[in-house]
Design a protein around this motif. Structure first.
Motif, PDB file in Angstrom:
ATOM      1  N   LYS A 268       0.868  -1.177   0.000  1.00  0.00           N
ATOM      2  CA  LYS A 268       0.000   0.000   0.000  1.00  0.00           C
ATOM      3  C   LYS A 268       0.908   1.231   0.000  1.00  0.00           C
TER       4      LYS A 268
ATOM      5  N   LEU B 114     -11.104  -3.906  -0.998  1.00  0.00           N
ATOM      6  CA  LEU B 114     -10.515  -4.470   0.227  1.00  0.00           C
ATOM      7  C   LEU B 114     -11.199  -5.800   0.527  1.00  0.00           C
TER       8      LEU B 114
ATOM      9  N   ARG C 190      -8.714  -7.792   6.509  1.00  0.00           N
ATOM     10  CA  ARG C 190      -7.729  -7.149   7.368  1.00  0.00           C
ATOM     11  C   ARG C 190      -7.156  -8.183   8.324  1.00  0.00           C
TER      12      ARG C 190
ATOM     13  N   GLU D 158      -4.717  -3.720   6.509  1.00  0.00           N
ATOM     14  CA  GLU D 158      -5.116  -4.424   5.280  1.00  0.00           C
ATOM     15  C   GLU D 158      -4.177  -5.592   5.014  1.00  0.00           C
TER      16      GLU D 158
ATOM     17  N   VAL E 129      -6.154  -7.574  -0.904  1.00  0.00           N
ATOM     18  CA  VAL E 129      -6.956  -6.687  -1.739  1.00  0.00           C
ATOM     19  C   VAL E 129      -7.184  -7.338  -3.092  1.00  0.00           C
TER      20      VAL E 129
END
Length: 604
Positions: A280, A302, A305, A311, A314
């Motif tokens: 990310k 998403l 988590r 996160e 994805v």
């Protein structure tokens, strides 16, 4: 006469590539606006290419509203000087005598005028004249023909009544009503017997020419700043353009594990990266070493988590592409590239661009001091005293200097005493290059400024200006010391600061000449105004109505009434009264100097 639309075409390879180098075009525009009431001017710059010159000329001729076109440049003997060759095929009738008049007048100035090949003629209803390319030459050429232009246009447009009237006046068969005339050049000794000022009353344009010719322009900006090269790459790393996920473009779309987070300011990550993994990443952050693209957040989902709420998985909804949303190293600027693409003396521009490559440099600015003269002055905050008034000029000038990006080094109040005035000037000029004074420059018994300057061996270049307000404005110099004596009336000081002192300080700071004066716009008057015997600069508020700018005068314009600057967006340039015109009418268009960045007070 009716409004005339003029075309001013600068022909120059140099000016086409850098408009700031165009001197002759803006000078010609300025002279046209000062000479002809309600003149409209369109201007353009083209390179020394015959077909481009002709294309611009044809477009203006076809407009039908353009009465006169002046070209400047390209009339010499050099291989690329083709303006006459571009003009001749468009002309229906040649006007050889007009060019002869220009040539004869120019030859009295310099023998080099014989090397100009300009032509003049009529194309349709448009008069076209080729002027040389130098600023001095266009001013002289325009001065030769300006008084002939109204009658020439009457003839071209077949305005029979006006033509006959002019012929009758020339032949002495018509009685002409005596014109109202105020001689701006009437001078005297200025002593007890002759009460006229010994200084001629100069036009505003002439005073500006004097100022730009006398004030020394800082060359350090040209020599040092504009040649500065970048010591670093910008960006110095591969940077993300979007908030999203950095990955390998070979990994295709689908689910990817999030293995880390990279924020702006983090070092580039050398961590190994698989095709089904991603980082990310924030906008401006460095890409990991093994990533070559970024997919923006909007193109992802998403999925899950981890236990810490970070996160972990994805879904990439689009196919990654190499270099997608990545700024490569040196994309904006590479090492040894010139930092400045063009000269721009704005401190905002200079300091920002230098800071972007890590350079901290203090730019030299002209040092300016302000003097208020008058034994009647009280400082703000003092108790009222009979016979005395509060000094607003010093505060006003300090704030104006700050508004335009300059500092007031020192402010001094001087009593109406010759010795004190001389001593203050000597002390101040040891510390500053510019002294701006208010008051003491008129014809009063206690006006000692000009006497003090002369005794200190300053050269007084200007002692009066043909304008309202601000007639007593004085400009003097000695070596690299410059003095502006503004009138004591607050509004006069306000107007003359903007028109004379500010351009001089900008010029000294290294600005291009065309950017030193206030920017100008065209406005229509919202009400009728009586014209004065001198050209007048009226404070007005601007309203935009469907894109058209209208100027409304700010109440009583007497020069002592400082309230007229409240809400003033522009100074409207009104011409002097003449026997043919006593007023400026509502709806007529005039040039106006812009006083403030937010110069439109109201939209309707």
């Amino acid at each position: 006469m009716d409004p005339i639309t003029f075309g001013v075409l600068t022909v120059s390879d140099t000016c086409y590539n850098d408009r700031s180098k165009d001197r002759s075009g803006p000078r010609l525009v300025s002279q046209i606006m000062q000479t002809f009431r309600n003149a409209r001017v369109i201007a353009s710059v083209v390179p020394d290419e015959k077909h481009l010159i002709q294309s611009e000329l044809r477009e203006w001729i076809d407009r039908k509203d353009v009465g006169v076109i002046f070209t400047t440049g390209g009339t010499g003997l050099a291989p690329r000087d083709v303006t006459p060759e571009a003009t001749k095929p468009l002309i229906d009738k040649e006007c050889t005598q007009l060019m002869m008049a220009i040539a004869l007048a120019s030859l009295k100035k310099t023998a080099f005028a014989a090397l100009s090949r300009g032509v003049c003629g009529i194309a349709g209803d448009t008069l076209i004249m080729n002027f040389p390319g130098s600023e001095k030459a266009v001013a002289e050429c325009f001065g030769t023909v300006k008084d002939l232009l109204p009658h020439a246009l009457h003839l071209i447009n077949d305005d029979l009544a006006l033509v006959q009237r002019t012929h009758a006046q020339v032949q002495g068969t018509e009685t002409v009503q005596a014109q109202i005339h105020v001689c701006p050049h009437k001078t005297g000794s200025g002593d007890g017997r002759d009460r006229n000022s010994p200084f001629p009353m100069l036009p505003v344009s002439a005073v500006l020419d004097i100022i730009f010719g006398v004030v020394h322009r800082r060359s350090s900006l040209d020599d040092d700043i504009w040649k500065t090269t970048s010591p670093v790459n910008i960006p110095p790393f591969r940077a993300s353009i979007k908030d999203g996920y950095a990955m390998k473009s070979t990994g295709f779309s689908g689910s990817k594990r999030v293995v880390g987070f990279i924020a702006a300011g983090d070092a580039p990550s050398a961590q190994p990266l698989e095709e089904d993994e991603c980082f990310k990443i924030n906008t401006g952050a460095p890409l990991p070493d093994q990533a070559d693209c970024v997919v923006q957040v909007e193109d992802t989902l998403l999925v899950s988590r981890d236990k810490n709420g970070e996160e972990s998985l994805v879904e990439i909804m689009v196919e990654p592409q190499a270099a997608l949303d990545v700024r490569p190293i040196g994309h904006d600027l590479r090492i040894n590239d010139a930092i400045f693409p063009t000269a721009d003396a704005s401190s905002v521009v200079i300091q920002s661009l230098l800071a972007s490559v890590g350079i901290s440099k203090r730019l030299p600015k002209p040092k300016v001091a302000v003097i208020s003269t008058g034994s009647e002055l009280l400082a703000p905050g003092e108790q009222p005293v009979p016979g005395k008034v509060y000094d607003s000029n010093a505060t006003m000038l300090e704030e104006l200097l700050l508004y335009f990006g300059f500092d007031c080094v020192r402010t001094v109040v001087v009593s109406d005493n010759l010795a004190d005035t001389k001593a203050s000037l000597v002390t101040l000029f040891e510390k500053v290059e510019f002294v701006i004074s208010t008051g003491g420059v008129s014809m009063g018994d206690k006006d000692f400024i000009k006497t003090a300057l002369e005794e200190l061996q300053f050269k007084i270049h200007c002692g009066r200006v043909n304008m309202k307000p601000g007639k007593p404005m004085t400009f003097a110099s000695k070596d690299n010391m410059y003095f502006f004596g503004l009138p004591g009336n607050p509004v006069s000081a306000f107007v003359t600061f903007h028109l004379f002192a500010l351009p001089a300080i900008r010029w000294s700071a290294g600005w291009e000449r065309t950017k030193c004066p206030l920017a100008t716009i065209q406005v229509k008057l919202s009400q009728d105004l009586s014209l004065d015997s001198r050209p007048e600069y009226v404070r007005a508020a601007v309203t935009s109505k469907n894109g058209q700018l209208y100027a409304s005068v700010n109440g009583n314009q007497i020069s002592s009434r400082l309230q007229s600057i409240a809400g003033a967006d522009v100074l409207v340039h009104l011409p002097a009264r003449s026997s043919e015109c006593f007023k400026a009418s509502a709806g007529e268009s005039y040039t106006a100097s812009v006083l403030r960045y937010d110069f439109i007070s109201k939209y309707e």
